[in-house]
Write an enzyme that holds these catalytic residues in place. Structure first.
Site, mmCIF file in Angstrom:
data_model
loop_
_atom_site.group_PDB
_atom_site.id
_atom_site.type_symbol
_atom_site.label_atom_id
_atom_site.label_comp_id
_atom_site.label_asym_id
_atom_site.label_seq_id
_atom_site.Cartn_x
_atom_site.Cartn_y
_atom_site.Cartn_z
ATOM 1 N N GLY A 1 -21.328 5.806 3.134
ATOM 2 C CA GLY A 1 -20.457 6.249 2.056
ATOM 3 C C GLY A 1 -21.258 6.544 0.806
ATOM 4 O O GLY A 1 -22.389 6.050 0.626
ATOM 5 N N LYS B 1 0.863 -1.195 0.000
ATOM 6 C CA LYS B 1 0.000 0.000 0.000
ATOM 7 C C LYS B 1 0.889 1.231 0.000
ATOM 8 O O LYS B 1 2.023 1.193 0.506
ATOM 9 C CB LYS B 1 -0.879 0.018 1.264
ATOM 10 C CG LYS B 1 -2.153 0.809 1.102
ATOM 11 C CD LYS B 1 -3.185 0.019 0.336
ATOM 12 C CE LYS B 1 -4.545 0.615 0.382
ATOM 13 N NZ LYS B 1 -5.564 -0.366 -0.038
ATOM 14 N N GLY C 1 -19.029 7.099 -2.076
ATOM 15 C CA GLY C 1 -17.874 7.116 -2.973
ATOM 16 C C GLY C 1 -18.011 5.977 -3.965
ATOM 17 O O GLY C 1 -19.089 5.409 -4.141
ATOM 18 N N ASN C 2 -16.892 5.643 -4.574
ATOM 19 C CA ASN C 2 -16.920 4.659 -5.647
ATOM 20 C C ASN C 2 -17.443 3.292 -5.213
ATOM 21 O O ASN C 2 -18.231 2.667 -5.932
ATOM 22 C CB ASN C 2 -15.494 4.528 -6.206
ATOM 23 C CG ASN C 2 -15.480 3.862 -7.542
ATOM 24 O OD1 ASN C 2 -16.314 4.170 -8.380
ATOM 25 N ND2 ASN C 2 -14.570 2.950 -7.736
#
Ligand code: GLU
Length: 453
Positions: free
Chosen positions: A244, A132, A246-247
């Site tokens: 959420g 990451k 988001g995507n």
């Protein structure tokens, strides 16, 4: 009270159609995701009775890069950003995982996320390890040209230590296909070769795969669909609340709704008010309609939402709805000791779209309540699985139709789900434990086979 940012913005100032998911905020300073990831690993290691050498190897990252990135700002001054790339384990293949932009990024968060990537790739059985990256920055305050210089600077510092056969980055919180393309271009310029397999999540037409945008959210719903089938529950009779917008959240809402489920509540970060709100409409949330009233920073317009029938509730309200399914798809540490008590008895399944949304303390409570959890690194593995498909397509230089990508993704997610749920059933384990056993065992065996431990 925990809060988060979720969202997906379109910044069109200097670059057309650049989409930026607007990350999150870690609200609880005592929360350390790395400690949580290690605690989860230690438990899995106990269940597997792992030897001390393997434990020592797998409970920490194998390599870490911490570096500064000087960036010439538009006003001529130089600003120095802090970057990280952490490679947890590559016994099963090159490290794989996203790069986050976040103003509160920490090495420990990146360490935890790199560990979760190792388990994620292992649980869906793709030949990749875990890594990451992160940069401490807020892209909302950077022009497109500054962001481009930051991406290129990040790669210049790392070019010797990453690559298609070493470590393959991808988009994550607040990064997107455009950032990946700048990074790829810098990498290819340094190496003097075309190396499209170096990075995934590239825009379609520039080496990206169709279906990559939908992949994580759809993957969550493929596993949820299987869980419902196993439990004999008709998806059409179910209701869900999602954290959420988001995507991941958006495409989870999209597919779940297409399959006949009803989302009654989504929670979203408000970039003006610096807090989150839940948007509830008992007749059902319409993703497309809500997207139309979401600004470039991912904030849903509350007045416009009210006008089309949404109630505006506090940020945590999504968690206390009378629904069958909860989908936390924002960030870490959202279902914790303070919030877990809000979950209603109606909840049967929690499908974790985010990485690390549930703390070990909350997990204990959920386990006691008998709620079926589809753990994060299984539920949200659709993104990296599609990244792997992207690499395969780049290597062949032949790209599949979207249906073909999604069909392959569905197969991978479905079989990973059943492997975990079968083990959980056979051995009377909690789903998270079963997922960890499968993933850690695969990585431990690969490390052992190589003679590392
Ligand atoms: N950032 C995504 C994740 O956390 C995808 C990583 C990738 O595609 O490599 O799973």
């Amino acid at each position: 009270m925990p809060s988060f940012r979720g969202g997906f913005s379109k910044v069109t100032s200097l670059c057309r159609d650049l989409e930026i998911p607007t990350g999150e905020l870690m609200s609880n300073s005592s929360f350390n995701p790395y400690e949580m990831a290690q605690k989860q690993f230690d438990h899995a290691a106990d269940l597997l009775d792992l030897d001390s050498g393997t434990r020592a190897l797998l409970r920490i990252p194998s390599k870490e890069f911490h570096f500064s990135i000087p960036v010439r700002m538009d006003d001529g001054t130089v600003k120095v950003f802090q970057g990280f790339r952490i490679q947890h384990n590559d016994a099963r293949g090159p490290c794989k995982g996203g790069i986050r932009f976040h103003p509160l990024e920490t090495a420990d968060t990146v360490r935890a996320l790199s560990m979760w990537m190792t388990w994620k790739c292992a649980v869906v059985d793709i030949p990749l390890g875990g890594g990451k990256g992160g940069i401490i920055c807020d892209p909302h305050h950077l022009s497109m040209l500054e962001q481009e210089r930051l991406c290129r600077g990040y790669i210049r510092q790392l070019a010797k230590n990453v690559g298609p056969l070493e470590d393959v980055p991808a988009p994550d919180m607040m990064t997107n296909g455009q950032h990946m393309l700048w990074m790829l271009d810098e990498f290819e310029t340094i190496r003097g070769q075309k190396l499209p397999g170096f990075i995934t999540g590239k825009p379609v037409g520039s080496g990206g795969s169709l279906g990559r945008t939908e992949a994580t959210g759809y993957g969550v719903v493929y596993t949820l669909r299987e869980a419902l089938i196993e439990k004999g529950i008709d998806i059409k009779s179910t209701k869900a609340a999602v954290q959420g917008f988001g995507n991941v959240a958006k495409y989870a809402v999209d597919l779940y709704t297409k399959l006949g489920g009803k989302v009654i509540c989504v929670a979203c970060w408000d970039n003006q008010d610096k807090k989150s709100y839940s948007f509830r409409r008992m007749s059902g949330v319409d993703r497309v309609e809500l997207e139309k009233i979401t600004d470039k920073f991912g904030t849903i317009d509350k007045e416009k939402a009210k006008a089309i029938g949404y109630e505006i509730l506090p940020g945590d309200a999504w968690l206390e709805q009378d629904v069958d399914i909860l989908i936390p798809a924002a960030t870490e540490n959202q279902i914790n000791a303070d919030t877990v008590g809000k979950i209603r008895p109606s909840v049967k399944i929690i499908a974790e779209g985010a990485n690390g949304p549930t703390t070990p303390e909350a997990d204990e409570v959920i386990k006691q309540k008998g709620i079926f959890v589809i753990p994060d690194f299984l539920a949200n593995a659709g993104g990296v699985t599609c990244s792997y498909f992207e690499q395969v397509q780049c290597n062949m230089n032949f790209f599949w139709e979207k249906d073909e990508v999604l069909e392959k993704l569905d197969k991978k997610m479905t079989s990973a789900f059943h492997a975990v749920s079968n083990l959980a059933r056979e051995r009377g384990l909690y789903m998270r434990e079963a997922a960890y056993i499968i993933a850690v065992d695969r990585v431990a065996k690969a490390a052992k086979a190589r003679g590392w431990v």
